[in-house]
Design an enzyme around this catalytic site. Structure first.
Site, PDB file in Angstrom:
ATOM      1  N   LYS A 163       0.863  -1.225   0.016  1.00 15.70           N
ATOM      2  CA  LYS A 163      -0.044  -0.113   0.135  1.00 15.70           C
ATOM      3  C   LYS A 163       0.839   1.246   0.086  1.00 15.70           C
ATOM      4  CE  LYS A 163      -3.474   2.494   2.452  1.00 15.70           C
ATOM      5  NZ  LYS A 163      -4.623   2.333   3.517  1.00 15.70           N
ATOM      6  N   LYS A 221      -1.961  -1.533  -3.929  1.00 13.56           N
ATOM      7  CA  LYS A 221      -2.863  -0.146  -3.568  1.00 13.56           C
ATOM      8  C   LYS A 221      -2.029   0.928  -3.921  1.00 13.56           C
ATOM      9  CE  LYS A 221      -5.973   1.913  -0.383  1.00 13.56           C
ATOM     10  NZ  LYS A 221      -6.423   1.802   0.916  1.00 13.56           N
TER      11      LYS A 221
HETATM   12  C1  PBG Z   1      -7.145   3.693   5.350  1.00 11.08           C
HETATM   13  C2  PBG Z   1      -7.721   3.309   4.113  1.00 11.08           C
HETATM   14  C3  PBG Z   1      -7.384   4.279   3.113  1.00 11.08           C
HETATM   15  C4  PBG Z   1      -8.102   3.564   1.842  1.00 11.08           C
HETATM   16  C5  PBG Z   1      -8.538   2.503   2.607  1.00 11.08           C
HETATM   17  N1  PBG Z   1      -8.031   2.349   3.965  1.00 11.08           N
HETATM   18  C6  PBG Z   1      -6.828   5.504   3.256  1.00 11.08           C
HETATM   19  C7  PBG Z   1      -5.698   5.944   3.856  1.00 11.08           C
HETATM   20  O1  PBG Z   1      -4.692   5.225   3.872  1.00 11.08           O
HETATM   21  O2  PBG Z   1      -5.475   7.035   4.075  1.00 11.08           O
HETATM   22  C8  PBG Z   1      -8.103   4.445   0.518  1.00 11.08           C
HETATM   23  C9  PBG Z   1      -9.106   3.539  -0.221  1.00 11.08           C
HETATM   24  C10 PBG Z   1      -9.590   4.555  -1.408  1.00 11.08           C
HETATM   25  O3  PBG Z   1      -9.004   5.664  -1.756  1.00 11.08           O
HETATM   26  O4  PBG Z   1     -10.324   4.215  -1.984  1.00 11.08           O
HETATM   27  N2  PBG Z   1      -6.864   2.397   6.322  1.00 11.08           N
END
Ligand code: PBG
Length: 300
Positions: A163, A221
């Protein structure tokens, strides 16, 4: 899907046309609609009442919290729905971080204890799969151990393995009002735990750890800017690889289509096909229902 407290409530998310924060009853209706279209798995994110957000994010482990109630309602009404819950503290943290913040830093190990407790609460509510999106180290092993100990051996773990610290999460943070807050002693961004966009090899290191710790699915991601990472993971592991076509990726296409600059159906389909072509076995996308409708049409 984004959940909010109340009944019959639908609060549009401006930067995610077609999506709204829905109360539990409307979430169940939407799941029903999705199942009829052949979309059977749902990732849930709770928009927590600001008065329940605290520095210690304790609401995350409350078995009566919004998320647990949503899971129970979906599984009660639609036992065939496959429910995936997000494991991270940001919806519950008054600081907007995925982990606990102490003395200006996100602390790994104390956060992991809380995440494991959270996973057990979700499993007890009926979640089929928990998806840690927090990026703390060692959380997959801790969650697996806690689930097994609680008798939830059947609950799977989808790990957000790679991520990245991405700008494409903006609309999601708007939806949950979960961006890191601007305050002294709160890190301004998530770069100490999310990955550097320039680094592809770290994804392989993270993948090896998650696999060893017992993850069932590895996720990359965002998706489109990281197709090479999806491909590398696909080649490096025999586990299923998932990709998250995130909020900003969805918002860009929607915005361009609204202006008549791109054809939505062609471009959204092309984006999703590209993610699959790169090697994703599973795709999280906000366009799932549109895609399912287009796909059905294309078979006629
Ligand atoms: C945070 C989380 C995020 C997303 C999913 N879980 C945002 C972040 O890390 O700030 C983002 C998903 C998206 O942008 O569709 N645990």
């Amino acid at each position: 899907m984004f959940v909010i407290d109340g009944e019959g409530v639908s609060v549009p998310i401006v930067s995610m046309p077609g999506h709204a924060r829905l109360s539990i009853d409307l979430v169940v209706t939407k799941c029903q609609e999705a199942l009829a279209l052949g979309v059977g798995a749902f990732a849930l994110f709770p928009a927590i009442d600001p008065t329940l957000k605290t520095e210690d994010a304790r609401e995350a482990v409350n078995q009566e919290n919004l998320l647990c109630r949503t899971v129970r309602a979906i599984k009660g009404a639609l036992p065939n729905a496959y429910v995936i819950t997000d494991i991270a503290l940001d919806p519950y943290s008054s600081m907007g971080h995925d982990g606990l913040v102490k003395k200006g830093e996100v602390v790994n190990d104390e956060t992991v204890d809380l995440l494991a407790e959270m996973a057990v609460a979700h499993a007890e509510a009926g979640a089929d799969m928990v998806a840690p999106s927090d990026m703390m180290d060692g959380r997959v092993a801790a969650i697996r151990a806690a689930l097994d100990e609680a008798g939830s051996t059947h609950v799977a773990i989808l790990s957000y393995t790679a991520k990245y610290a991405s700008g494409f999460y903006g609309p999601f943070r708007e939806a949950l009002d979960s961006a890191p807050v601007d305050a002294p002693d709160v890190p301004k961004d998530k770069k100490t735990y999310q990955m550097d966009p320039a680094n592809a090899r770290e994804a392989l290191v993270e993948a090896a750890l998650d696999e060893e710790e017992g993850a069932d699915i590895l996720m990359v991601k965002p998706a489109l800017p990281y197709l090479d990472v999806i491909r590398r993971l696909r080649m490096a592991t025999d586990l299923p690889v998932a990709a998250y076509h995130v909020s900003g990726e969805y918002a860009m296409l929607k915005a361009a289509a609204e202006r008549g600059w791109l054809d939505e159906r062609t471009c959204m389909t092309e984006a999703l096909v590209g993610i699959a072509r790169a090697g994703a076995d599973v795709i999280f996308t906000y366009a799932a229902l549109e895609y399912a409708r287009w796909y059905k049409e294309s078979l006629r």
